[in-house]
Design an enzyme around this catalytic site. Structure first.
Site, short mmCIF file in Angstrom:
data_model
loop_
_atom_site.label_atom_id
_atom_site.label_comp_id
_atom_site.label_asym_id
_atom_site.label_seq_id
_atom_site.Cartn_x
_atom_site.Cartn_y
_atom_site.Cartn_z
N GLY A 214 -15.33 28.50 -97.30
CA GLY A 214 -16.60 27.80 -97.18
C GLY A 214 -16.69 26.70 -98.21
N LYS B 78 -27.67 31.00 -114.83
CA LYS B 78 -27.48 30.47 -113.47
C LYS B 78 -28.48 31.10 -112.50
CE LYS B 78 -25.70 27.97 -110.27
NZ LYS B 78 -24.64 28.18 -109.33
N GLY C 40 -12.54 33.34 -97.77
CA GLY C 40 -13.81 32.66 -97.56
C GLY C 40 -13.67 31.16 -97.71
N ALA D 160 -21.99 22.05 -103.07
CA ALA D 160 -21.15 21.64 -101.95
C ALA D 160 -21.68 22.27 -100.67
CB ALA D 160 -19.70 22.09 -102.19
N VAL E 55 -17.55 26.60 -101.42
CA VAL E 55 -16.91 26.84 -102.72
C VAL E 55 -15.41 27.11 -102.55
CG1 VAL E 55 -16.83 28.51 -104.63
CG2 VAL E 55 -19.03 27.57 -103.86
N1 NDP Z 1 -22.52 25.96 -101.77
C1 NDP Z 1 -22.89 25.74 -103.02
O1 NDP Z 1 -23.33 24.64 -103.36
C2 NDP Z 1 -22.73 26.79 -104.05
C3 NDP Z 1 -22.49 28.11 -103.71
N2 NDP Z 1 -22.36 29.05 -104.71
C4 NDP Z 1 -22.10 30.45 -104.41
O2 NDP Z 1 -20.74 30.60 -104.02
C5 NDP Z 1 -20.61 31.67 -103.08
C6 NDP Z 1 -19.96 31.11 -101.83
O3 NDP Z 1 -20.88 30.20 -101.26
P1 NDP Z 1 -20.51 29.06 -100.22
O4 NDP Z 1 -19.12 28.60 -100.41
O5 NDP Z 1 -21.61 28.09 -100.25
O6 NDP Z 1 -20.60 29.88 -98.86
P2 NDP Z 1 -20.17 29.40 -97.39
O7 NDP Z 1 -21.11 30.07 -96.45
O8 NDP Z 1 -20.02 27.94 -97.32
O9 NDP Z 1 -18.74 30.02 -97.26
C7 NDP Z 1 -18.48 31.37 -97.07
C8 NDP Z 1 -17.22 31.44 -96.26
O10 NDP Z 1 -16.81 32.79 -96.19
C9 NDP Z 1 -16.34 33.00 -94.88
N3 NDP Z 1 -16.35 34.42 -94.58
C10 NDP Z 1 -17.40 35.26 -94.51
N4 NDP Z 1 -17.00 36.50 -94.23
C11 NDP Z 1 -15.65 36.44 -94.09
C12 NDP Z 1 -14.65 37.39 -93.79
N5 NDP Z 1 -14.95 38.66 -93.52
N6 NDP Z 1 -13.38 36.97 -93.73
C13 NDP Z 1 -13.04 35.68 -93.97
N7 NDP Z 1 -13.94 34.73 -94.27
C14 NDP Z 1 -15.23 35.11 -94.32
C15 NDP Z 1 -17.28 32.21 -94.00
O11 NDP Z 1 -16.63 32.04 -92.77
P3 NDP Z 1 -17.36 31.63 -91.42
O12 NDP Z 1 -17.30 30.15 -91.46
O13 NDP Z 1 -16.50 32.26 -90.39
O14 NDP Z 1 -18.76 32.15 -91.46
C16 NDP Z 1 -17.41 30.94 -94.82
O15 NDP Z 1 -16.34 30.06 -94.50
C17 NDP Z 1 -22.02 32.18 -102.84
O16 NDP Z 1 -22.28 33.29 -103.67
C18 NDP Z 1 -22.90 31.01 -103.24
O17 NDP Z 1 -24.20 31.39 -103.67
C19 NDP Z 1 -22.43 28.71 -106.03
C20 NDP Z 1 -22.65 27.42 -106.40
C21 NDP Z 1 -22.83 26.38 -105.45
C1 KPL Z 2 -27.99 25.13 -107.04
C2 KPL Z 2 -26.52 25.13 -106.76
C3 KPL Z 2 -26.14 24.01 -105.82
C4 KPL Z 2 -25.81 24.85 -108.10
O1 KPL Z 2 -24.43 24.88 -108.04
C5 KPL Z 2 -26.16 26.47 -106.22
O2 KPL Z 2 -25.79 27.34 -106.94
C6 KPL Z 2 -26.35 26.82 -104.78
O3 KPL Z 2 -26.72 25.98 -103.98
O4 KPL Z 2 -26.11 27.97 -104.43
#
Ligand code: NDP
Ligand code: KPL
Length: 325
Positions: free
Chosen positions: A10, A209, A8, A158, A12
């Site tokens: 993305g 959280k 993943g 992020a 994080v």
């Molecule tokens: N963003 C934030 O600020 C924060 C996020 N979180 C939590 O962290 C977790 C991750 O979030 P976040 O990083 O934002 O999510 P994103 O949507 O940015 O990233 C998820 C990634 O996973 C990839 N993906 C999905 N399915 C697959 C698969 N089958 N095989 C390979 N890659 C795959 C997606 O790819 P594709 O691009 O192809 O869709 C994408 O790149 C979540 O639970 C979120 O709530 C926690 C704190 C902060």
């Molecule tokens: C609120 C925040 C940015 C804190 O890390 C978060 O968890 C999210 O956007 O999913």
């Protein structure tokens, strides 16, 4: 050198991956789409480009020392083939997600080759007989030589707005149960911009959280507005109701959430930078499925289990679920 597979790439996954590359580990990204380089943008600093190794097919994987599962909660099932290919003898799986069901969600998908190691507190509170009056059971070192699952509370604001490009908003904290596996996970980030720490009460920290994510995510996803929307008439009252339901259910699940938390969290929402958003807002704005199930329906689900009414979440969850086709 420690080998790490990040499933993943993305917001994080790329942020954590950049720190682990900085630390000198052998990092591979499991992605649906190849990308290069990894570009880290952080406000006020020049962008950094890092060389990356990316695989797009589970057949290309050699089981690593660590897997970091960084897909959204509702994407876990879709990552099953990656997990299946990646977990070998000695592989440990860290789950970097929001919500409180990290282990419940992932455990069925990890190959059942050996008995799994799961922190005790998380095991106990995922059982239906969780009781708040039980003494806290601190995580010690789970034994057994099977795959370890390490749930992670993630505080890394992020966004990923193009393949391999992450906008990191300057704070990067990770929290894991205080077990041998948790401590080893933290050590991976030593000397990097990510602060990874252990906690003796993971259940409480995980629900703390959720108390941020459940109201914040629902309000921003439903209104399509950044944090300034909390100042519109009635919006803070809805957030307060979601937060109160989350606290009541979290307490029943064993989290130690003080009364003062509600006022303190509401003050943080009201004082947030007006343009701030969150990942539910980002997903909604991009027309993607949001994490409504892991962040809001969970309150209804677990509330029912304990006989706790959740009238506001009962109404909002179908609206959140109905946002995508
Ligand atoms: N963003 C934030 O600020 C924060 C996020 N979180 C939590 O962290 C977790 C991750 O979030 P976040 O990083 O934002 O999510 P994103 O949507 O940015 O990233 C998820 C990634 O996973 C990839 N993906 C999905 N399915 C697959 C698969 N089958 N095989 C390979 N890659 C795959 C997606 O790819 P594709 O691009 O192809 O869709 C994408 O790149 C979540 O639970 C979120 O709530 C926690 C704190 C902060
Ligand atoms: C609120 C925040 C940015 C804190 O890390 C978060 O968890 C999210 O956007 O999913």
């Amino acid at each position: 050198m420690t080998t790490i597979l990040i499933i993943g790439p993305g917001a994080v996954g790329l942020s954590a991956g950049a720190a682990l590359i900085d630390a000198g580990h052998a990092v591979t990204f499991a992605a649906r789409q190849a990308f290069a380089p990894l570009r880290v943008n952080c406000s006020g600093e020049p962008a950094r480009d890092l060389d990356v190794t990316v695989v797009t097919d589970p057949a290309q994987i050699t089981p690593p020392d660590w897997v970091l599962l960084c897909v959204k909660a509702h994407q876990v099932q879709g990552a099953a083939d990656w997990l299946n290919a990646a977990v070998g003898e000695g592989t440990r799986v860290a789950i970097l997600q929001n919500g409180v069901e990290h282990v419940e969600r992932v455990e069925p998908l990890v190959p059942n080759v050996l008995p799994k190691r799961i922190p005790k507190s998380v095991q106990r509170f995922s059982e239906s007989n969780a009781r708040q009056d039980k003494k806290p059971e601190h995580d010690s070192d789970p034994t057994g030589s099977g795959c370890a699952l390490v749930p992670v509370v993630v505080d890394i604001p992020a966004g990923r707005y193009a393949p391999g490009v992450v906008e990191w908003r300057g704070r990067a904290n990770l929290l894991v149960p205080d077990t041998g596996d948790g401590r080893d996970f933290c050590a991976l980030f030593d000397g990097t911009f990510v602060s990874a720490r252990t906690t003796e009460d993971f259940v409480t920290d995980n629900w703390l959280k959720l108390c941020v994510n459940a109201p914040g995510g629902a309000i921003l996803a439903l209104t399509g507005q950044p944090m300034r929307v909390f100042h519109k008439p009635g919006v803070a009252d809805i957030a307060l109701a979601i937060l109160s339901e989350c606290v009541a259910v979290g307490r029943a699940e064993g989290a130690k959430l003080p009364d003062s938390l509600i006022e303190a969290q509401m003050a943080k929402f009201m004082e947030a930078t007006p343009d701030d958003t969150n990942s539910m807002y980002d997903d909604r704005a991009a027309g993607r499925e949001t994490e409504w199930d892991a962040r809001n329906a969970v309150i209804v689900r677990k509330g029912r289990k304990h006989g706790i009414p959740t009238p506001v979440s009962d109404i909002l969850v179908p609206l959140l679920a109905g946002q995508t086709a």
